[in-house]
Design an enzyme around this catalytic site. Structure first.
Site, PDB file in Angstrom:
ATOM      1  N   GLU A   1       0.830  -1.200   0.000  1.00  0.00           N
ATOM      2  CA  GLU A   1       0.000   0.000   0.000  1.00  0.00           C
ATOM      3  C   GLU A   1       0.866   1.252   0.000  1.00  0.00           C
ATOM      4  OE1 GLU A   1      -3.447  -1.983   2.785  1.00  0.00           O
ATOM      5  OE2 GLU A   1      -2.562  -0.083   3.346  1.00  0.00           O
TER       6      GLU A   1
ATOM      7  N   CYS B   1       2.842   8.317   1.833  1.00  0.00           N
ATOM      8  CA  CYS B   1       3.245   7.302   2.813  1.00  0.00           C
ATOM      9  C   CYS B   1       3.596   6.040   2.028  1.00  0.00           C
ATOM     10  CB  CYS B   1       2.087   7.052   3.783  1.00  0.00           C
ATOM     11  SG  CYS B   1       2.396   5.698   4.929  1.00  0.00           S
TER      12      CYS B   1
ATOM     13  N   CYS C   1       4.522  -7.787   7.328  1.00  0.00           N
ATOM     14  CA  CYS C   1       5.348  -7.328   8.440  1.00  0.00           C
ATOM     15  C   CYS C   1       5.419  -8.426   9.496  1.00  0.00           C
ATOM     16  CB  CYS C   1       4.772  -6.055   9.053  1.00  0.00           C
ATOM     17  SG  CYS C   1       5.870  -5.357  10.316  1.00  0.00           S
TER      18      CYS C   1
ATOM     19  N   CYS D   1       2.386  -6.322  15.701  1.00  0.00           N
ATOM     20  CA  CYS D   1       1.685  -5.338  16.547  1.00  0.00           C
ATOM     21  C   CYS D   1       0.187  -5.653  16.506  1.00  0.00           C
ATOM     22  CB  CYS D   1       1.959  -3.917  16.059  1.00  0.00           C
ATOM     23  SG  CYS D   1       3.717  -3.537  16.017  1.00  0.00           S
TER      24      CYS D   1
ATOM     25  N   CYS E   1      -2.576  -3.693  14.297  1.00  0.00           N
ATOM     26  CA  CYS E   1      -2.174  -3.331  12.937  1.00  0.00           C
ATOM     27  C   CYS E   1      -2.578  -4.416  11.937  1.00  0.00           C
ATOM     28  CB  CYS E   1      -0.660  -3.122  12.899  1.00  0.00           C
ATOM     29  SG  CYS E   1      -0.044  -2.782  11.245  1.00  0.00           S
TER      30      CYS E   1
ATOM     31  N   CYS F   1      -3.216   1.254   8.133  1.00  0.00           N
ATOM     32  CA  CYS F   1      -2.132   0.591   7.407  1.00  0.00           C
ATOM     33  C   CYS F   1      -2.443  -0.892   7.231  1.00  0.00           C
ATOM     34  CB  CYS F   1      -0.861   0.805   8.221  1.00  0.00           C
ATOM     35  SG  CYS F   1       0.498  -0.228   7.776  1.00  0.00           S
TER      36      CYS F   1
HETATM   37  S1  SF4 Z   1       2.610  -1.117  13.214  1.00  0.00           S
HETATM   38 FE1  SF4 Z   1       2.200  -2.704  11.664  1.00  0.00          FE
HETATM   39  S2  SF4 Z   1       3.587  -2.260   9.969  1.00  0.00           S
HETATM   40 FE2  SF4 Z   1       4.336  -1.123  11.759  1.00  0.00          FE
HETATM   41  S3  SF4 Z   1       5.826  -2.504  12.734  1.00  0.00           S
HETATM   42 FE3  SF4 Z   1       3.873  -2.902  13.749  1.00  0.00          FE
HETATM   43  S4  SF4 Z   1       2.947  -4.633  12.582  1.00  0.00           S
HETATM   44 FE4  SF4 Z   1       4.613  -3.747  11.314  1.00  0.00          FE
END
Ligand code: SF4
Length: 352
Positions: A90, A106, A113, A117, A120, A341
């Site tokens: 994205e 962005c 990833c 997190c 996210c 995101c």
């Molecule tokens: S917020 Fe999302 S994209 Fe950023 S490091 Fe954490 S899991 Fe990865």
């Protein structure tokens, strides 16, 4: 076949020399290419005929394409960019509120990833691979074209899309060098921000790189017990070590860091936590961005989060302002187009 985005002026000059052409053409070619947001007319009279044939055969104009374009009512445009070598990421264009002729972009640094997190969407399908420098640059060019179509100029870039930039730092720094090369149309390094969830060696390496870009640190909690619930990486680098690294970054670069803080109802939004945040950042000149949580459904742990009520978020903000921090709510953009995101990619490609 490599694309123009896979070269910087020096490596393109080497390629030209190796094919029997004048290396001086490299600057003109890349200047035209970046000046036209990633387009180049290989029939142009300014390019020697023999060079046109070589470029046509051996350098692609680009090796990614926009698979999906999702415009929002507020002017934000979210792009799903498909890479020729596989995968999609994205990239988002956000109009600058106070400067209608400008826009911020962005970009993503990885496909997926690994950080996990819990709030996210980018991490829900796990990690696929690092993006190459050229693939990062291509996102910037797609966003530049998107901005030009609405008569805006892409003026700032943030590495806050999918992925952890510090875990792909060599490609991220090379991409920054290419898009900020002052010898060709470029974006000032003062207008580039790299965001991290707190990879301490990456913060130090970026500080020593000489790039002098801005740093954003996704802190999201002022104490280890709370942070470890939502950011597994906190077990490797705790709050204190991240804050120390942020101090070091500020000392070396003289940049004022941005502290990102996603507000989660009942988890990290209490008055005590606001006071603790002010205390641990004490002495640091920092901008604090409070980000009302954007719902993504259950996180990897199965927990479903919510944004706190506005009055609690305002109290949190006021405590930080009373402690003399520059503190703002980050305006949520593109609410109607999977703003958080990773959401757009997830909605198109699905979760596995
Ligand atoms: S917020 Fe999302 S994209 Fe950023 S490091 Fe954490 S899991 Fe990865």
């Amino acid at each position: 076949m490599p694309a123009f985005t896979d070269y910087n002026i020096d490596s393109l000059a080497e390629f030209l020399a190796a094919t029997g052409h004048r290396p001086e053409h490299a600057r003109g070619l890349l200047g035209t290419f970046y000046g036209q947001s990633g387009r180049i007319d290989l029939d142009a009279q300014s390019i020697p005929k023999s060079l046109r044939a070589i470029l046509r055969d051996r350098v692609a104009e680009r090796r990614s394409c926009v698979l999906l374009r999702n415009p929002s009512r507020d002017g934000t445009v979210k792009l799903l960019v498909g890479m020729q070598s596989g995968g999609a990421v994205e990239s988002v264009l956000m109009p600058t509120v106070a400067r209608p002729e400008r826009a911020a972009g962005c970009v993503s640094s990885q496909i997926g990833c690994a950080m996990g997190c819990d709030f996210c969407a980018s991490t829900k399908n796990g990690f696929e691979r690092n993006l190459e420098a050229g693939e990062i640059v291509e996102q910037v060019l797609h966003l530049g074209r998107e901005a030009a179509e609405s008569e805006r100029r892409l003026a700032t870039i943030v590495f806050m899309g999918m992925g952890e930039p510090m875990l792909n730092l060599s490609n991220v720094t090379e991409a920054i060098r290419r898009i900020s090369d002052r010898r060709i149309p470029s974006i000032s390094r003062r207008c580039i921000t790299v965001s991290t969830v707190g990879i301490v060696p990456g913060i130090d390496t970026l500080a020593d790189s000489g790039l002098n870009v801005h740093l954003a640190v996704s802190l999201h909690a002022p104490d280890d017990a709370t942070r470890a619930k939502i950011i597994p990486m906190n077990r490797r680098w705790d709050v204190a070590s991240i804050v120390e690294a942020t101090h070091r970054y500020q000392r070396i670069t003289s940049r004022v860091p941005v502290i990102e803080y996603t507000m989660l109802d009942g988890l990290n939004d209490s008055e005590d936590q606001a006071h603790l945040l002010a205390k641990i950042l004490g002495g640091m000149r920092a901008h604090i961005n409070l980000i009302p949580y954007n719902a993504i459904g259950p996180g990897l742990s199965g927990t479903t989060y919510q944004a706190p009520p506005m009055e609690r978020m305002e109290r949190f903000l006021q405590i930080l302002r009373d402690a003399r921090f520059s503190c703002h709510f980050r305006i949520t953009r593109g609410d109607d187009v999977n703003a958080a995101c990773g959401q757009l990619r997830l909605s198109v490609l699905g979760s596995t």
